[in-house]
Design a protein around this motif. Structure first.
Motif, PDB file in Angstrom:
ATOM      1  N   UNK A 132       0.805  -1.224   0.000  1.00  0.00           N
ATOM      2  CA  UNK A 132       0.000   0.000   0.000  1.00  0.00           C
ATOM      3  C   UNK A 132       0.834   1.268   0.000  1.00  0.00           C
ATOM      4  N   UNK A 133       2.063   1.199   0.547  1.00  0.00           N
ATOM      5  CA  UNK A 133       2.880   2.399   0.599  1.00  0.00           C
ATOM      6  C   UNK A 133       3.250   2.915  -0.796  1.00  0.00           C
ATOM      7  N   UNK A 134       3.303   2.002  -1.777  1.00  0.00           N
ATOM      8  CA  UNK A 134       3.591   2.446  -3.141  1.00  0.00           C
ATOM      9  C   UNK A 134       2.424   3.242  -3.715  1.00  0.00           C
ATOM     10  N   UNK A 135       1.213   2.824  -3.387  1.00  0.00           N
ATOM     11  CA  UNK A 135       0.030   3.550  -3.836  1.00  0.00           C
ATOM     12  C   UNK A 135      -0.086   4.892  -3.112  1.00  0.00           C
ATOM     13  N   UNK A 136       0.264   4.916  -1.820  1.00  0.00           N
ATOM     14  CA  UNK A 136       0.238   6.178  -1.069  1.00  0.00           C
ATOM     15  C   UNK A 136       1.253   7.162  -1.633  1.00  0.00           C
ATOM     16  N   UNK A 137       2.401   6.627  -2.053  1.00  0.00           N
ATOM     17  CA  UNK A 137       3.422   7.478  -2.662  1.00  0.00           C
ATOM     18  C   UNK A 137       2.871   8.184  -3.895  1.00  0.00           C
ATOM     19  N   UNK A 138       2.104   7.467  -4.713  1.00  0.00           N
ATOM     20  CA  UNK A 138       1.546   8.087  -5.913  1.00  0.00           C
ATOM     21  C   UNK A 138       0.472   9.111  -5.569  1.00  0.00           C
ATOM     22  N   UNK A 139      -0.223   8.921  -4.467  1.00  0.00           N
ATOM     23  CA  UNK A 139      -1.182   9.948  -4.042  1.00  0.00           C
ATOM     24  C   UNK A 139      -0.441  11.237  -3.729  1.00  0.00           C
ATOM     25  N   UNK A 140       0.716  11.124  -3.054  1.00  0.00           N
ATOM     26  CA  UNK A 140       1.515  12.315  -2.738  1.00  0.00           C
ATOM     27  C   UNK A 140       2.091  12.964  -3.997  1.00  0.00           C
ATOM     28  N   UNK A 141       2.268  12.174  -5.044  1.00  0.00           N
ATOM     29  CA  UNK A 141       2.771  12.700  -6.314  1.00  0.00           C
ATOM     30  C   UNK A 141       1.646  13.230  -7.203  1.00  0.00           C
ATOM     31  N   UNK A 142       0.430  13.247  -6.658  1.00  0.00           N
ATOM     32  CA  UNK A 142      -0.736  13.852  -7.322  1.00  0.00           C
ATOM     33  C   UNK A 142      -1.098  13.177  -8.640  1.00  0.00           C
ATOM     34  N   UNK A 143      -0.994  11.848  -8.694  1.00  0.00           N
ATOM     35  CA  UNK A 143      -1.430  11.172  -9.913  1.00  0.00           C
ATOM     36  C   UNK A 143      -2.953  11.123  -9.957  1.00  0.00           C
ATOM     37  N   UNK A 144      -3.483  11.014 -11.146  1.00  0.00           N
ATOM     38  CA  UNK A 144      -4.914  10.842 -11.341  1.00  0.00           C
ATOM     39  C   UNK A 144      -5.279   9.375 -11.516  1.00  0.00           C
ATOM     40  N   UNK A 145      -4.317   8.567 -11.987  1.00  0.00           N
ATOM     41  CA  UNK A 145      -4.590   7.154 -12.252  1.00  0.00           C
ATOM     42  C   UNK A 145      -3.288   6.363 -12.143  1.00  0.00           C
ATOM     43  N   UNK A 146      -3.334   5.214 -11.459  1.00  0.00           N
ATOM     44  CA  UNK A 146      -2.209   4.280 -11.427  1.00  0.00           C
ATOM     45  C   UNK A 146      -2.495   3.151 -12.414  1.00  0.00           C
ATOM     46  N   UNK A 147      -1.535   2.889 -13.294  1.00  0.00           N
ATOM     47  CA  UNK A 147      -1.626   1.787 -14.240  1.00  0.00           C
ATOM     48  C   UNK A 147      -0.935   0.581 -13.606  1.00  0.00           C
ATOM     49  N   UNK A 148      -1.726  -0.395 -13.166  1.00  0.00           N
ATOM     50  CA  UNK A 148      -1.169  -1.583 -12.515  1.00  0.00           C
ATOM     51  C   UNK A 148      -1.226  -2.758 -13.481  1.00  0.00           C
ATOM     52  N   UNK A 149      -0.056  -3.300 -13.804  1.00  0.00           N
ATOM     53  CA  UNK A 149       0.056  -4.412 -14.743  1.00  0.00           C
ATOM     54  C   UNK A 149       0.576  -5.635 -14.011  1.00  0.00           C
ATOM     55  N   UNK A 150      -0.039  -6.790 -14.252  1.00  0.00           N
ATOM     56  CA  UNK A 150       0.384  -8.003 -13.582  1.00  0.00           C
ATOM     57  C   UNK A 150       0.063  -9.208 -14.460  1.00  0.00           C
ATOM     58  N   UNK A 151       0.709 -10.345 -14.169  1.00  0.00           N
ATOM     59  CA  UNK A 151       0.302 -11.601 -14.791  1.00  0.00           C
ATOM     60  C   UNK A 151      -0.687 -12.336 -13.891  1.00  0.00           C
ATOM     61  N   UNK A 152      -0.954 -11.789 -12.708  1.00  0.00           N
ATOM     62  CA  UNK A 152      -1.921 -12.389 -11.804  1.00  0.00           C
ATOM     63  C   UNK A 152      -1.347 -13.362 -10.815  1.00  0.00           C
ATOM     64  N   UNK A 153      -0.036 -13.642 -10.900  1.00  0.00           N
ATOM     65  CA  UNK A 153       0.574 -14.550  -9.934  1.00  0.00           C
ATOM     66  C   UNK A 153       0.105 -15.971 -10.094  1.00  0.00           C
ATOM     67  N   UNK A 154       0.034 -16.695  -8.984  1.00  0.00           N
ATOM     68  CA  UNK A 154      -0.383 -18.093  -8.995  1.00  0.00           C
ATOM     69  C   UNK A 154      -1.872 -18.200  -9.292  1.00  0.00           C
ATOM     70  N   UNK A 155      -2.310 -19.410  -9.605  1.00  0.00           N
ATOM     71  CA  UNK A 155      -3.723 -19.646  -9.924  1.00  0.00           C
ATOM     72  C   UNK A 155      -4.613 -19.127  -8.802  1.00  0.00           C
ATOM     73  N   UNK A 156      -5.613 -18.356  -9.164  1.00  0.00           N
ATOM     74  CA  UNK A 156      -6.554 -17.833  -8.188  1.00  0.00           C
ATOM     75  C   UNK A 156      -6.156 -16.505  -7.574  1.00  0.00           C
ATOM     76  N   UNK A 157      -4.946 -15.998  -7.887  1.00  0.00           N
ATOM     77  CA  UNK A 157      -4.498 -14.741  -7.293  1.00  0.00           C
ATOM     78  C   UNK A 157      -5.183 -13.524  -7.884  1.00  0.00           C
ATOM     79  N   UNK A 158      -5.552 -13.599  -9.157  1.00  0.00           N
ATOM     80  CA  UNK A 158      -6.020 -12.413  -9.862  1.00  0.00           C
ATOM     81  C   UNK A 158      -7.214 -11.739  -9.190  1.00  0.00           C
ATOM     82  N   UNK A 159      -8.237 -12.481  -8.718  1.00  0.00           N
ATOM     83  CA  UNK A 159      -9.334 -11.783  -8.027  1.00  0.00           C
ATOM     84  C   UNK A 159      -8.873 -11.063  -6.776  1.00  0.00           C
ATOM     85  N   UNK A 160      -7.886 -11.627  -6.066  1.00  0.00           N
ATOM     86  CA  UNK A 160      -7.356 -10.974  -4.874  1.00  0.00           C
ATOM     87  C   UNK A 160      -6.652  -9.681  -5.273  1.00  0.00           C
TER      88      UNK A 160
END
Length: 280
Positions: free
Chosen positions: A211-239
């Motif tokens: 969460x601290x990475x997302x808080x950092x972007x709030x302090x940098x006044x972003x309007x949108x964070x682009x989060x890219x992932x492969x989803x990790x292990x099976x079943x991780x993506x909904x989490x």
């Protein structure tokens, strides 16, 4: 989006002057609902891509197929009126942890990056950048970024402008145990860039767990964070998706969530979802 950024700046200014918490200051500064959508607010149409992510960087055929798939989705995004298209982690190729292992496919070990078809990857990236220029489309693309040997590569997001130039790059900072032990070198800094007055930040992989990475972007006044992932292990993506949604709400900005096609609710060869981001 810019209206939302200005709101947060006013809240922080009041909190600094009065000693109030951010939440308390927000209650005094937040506009009435009727004023939420200001006439001058910036809007940007964003396409979120779900390509097939392939795992064998030794295969010229797979790298070519990934490049064609990326560019097909760019055409679809352009036809839908998108200004920016956001791809998942490893959209060009997400090397499987066993494929490059020097200890063989039955054991996870240090990656032998000399097996990677780097020349093919470079050609596909060049073709993608040229299409971004032709379509006037900003493109955020997950790829492996090669460093000078013996340094390991970065797991990265390339930011390609509408002029077909790689203007900046985000390198994943918080790596999994396997990535940090055997595969990649970590990045070291956050990243922001602006398109049409809208400010974006980037995160990758498992960084939704920090969460601290997302808080950092709030302090940098972003309007949108682009989060890219492969989803990790099976079943991780909904989490991951639930965490991203919660962090977006906590920090009062948009989050774009891009994962491979295998996580699509409807399994199709490749799927793209378009959405328009605006100030609330």
């Amino acid at each position: 989006m810019t209206a939302n950024r200005n709101l947060k700046r006013r809240v922080r200014t009041r909190a600094a002057k009065t000693g109030e918490s951010y939440t308390a200051a927000l209650q005094h500064v937040r506009p009435a609902p009727a004023a939420d959508l200001q006439p001058g607010a910036k809007r940007l149409r964003l396409a979120v891509a779900q390509p097939i992510v392939r795992e064998d960087p030794r295969s010229v055929a797979e790298l070519r197929a990934s490049g064609r798939g990326v560019r097909r989705l760019m055409h679809e995004a352009h036809d839908a009126g998108a200004r920016l298209i956001h791809f998942p982690e490893g959209a060009t190729c997400s090397p499987h942890k066993r494929i490059l292992s020097i200890d063989g496919p039955d054991t996870v070990g240090p990656a032998d990056w000399d097996r990677f078809e780097w020349d093919t990857l470079r050609q596909e990236l060049a073709a993608t950048a040229e299409l971004a220029r032709a379509l006037n489309l900003w493109t955020v693309l997950g790829s492996v970024h090669r460093l000078t040997p013996p340094h390991r590569p970065h797991n990265s997001l390339y930011v390609i402008s509408d002029r077909g130039e790689v203007v900046t790059r985000y390198d994943e900072r918080m790596l999994s145990e396997t990535k940090i032990s055997y595969m990649y070198a970590p990045g070291s800094a956050s990243l922001t860039f602006d398109v049409d007055g809208v400010r974006f930040g980037c995160l990758l992989g498992i960084e939704v767990h920090f969460p601290e990475l997302f808080s950092e972007y709030e302090r940098l006044s972003v309007d949108c964070v682009l989060f890219s992932t492969t989803g990790g292990a099976a079943g991780d993506e909904p989490i991951f998706a639930t965490e991203a949604q919660g962090l977006a709400a906590a920090n009062s900005y948009w989050v774009s969530f891009s994962v491979p096609a295998r996580h699509a609710a409807i399994r199709s060869e490749e799927r793209r979802v378009g959405k328009e981001c605006r100030s609330r």
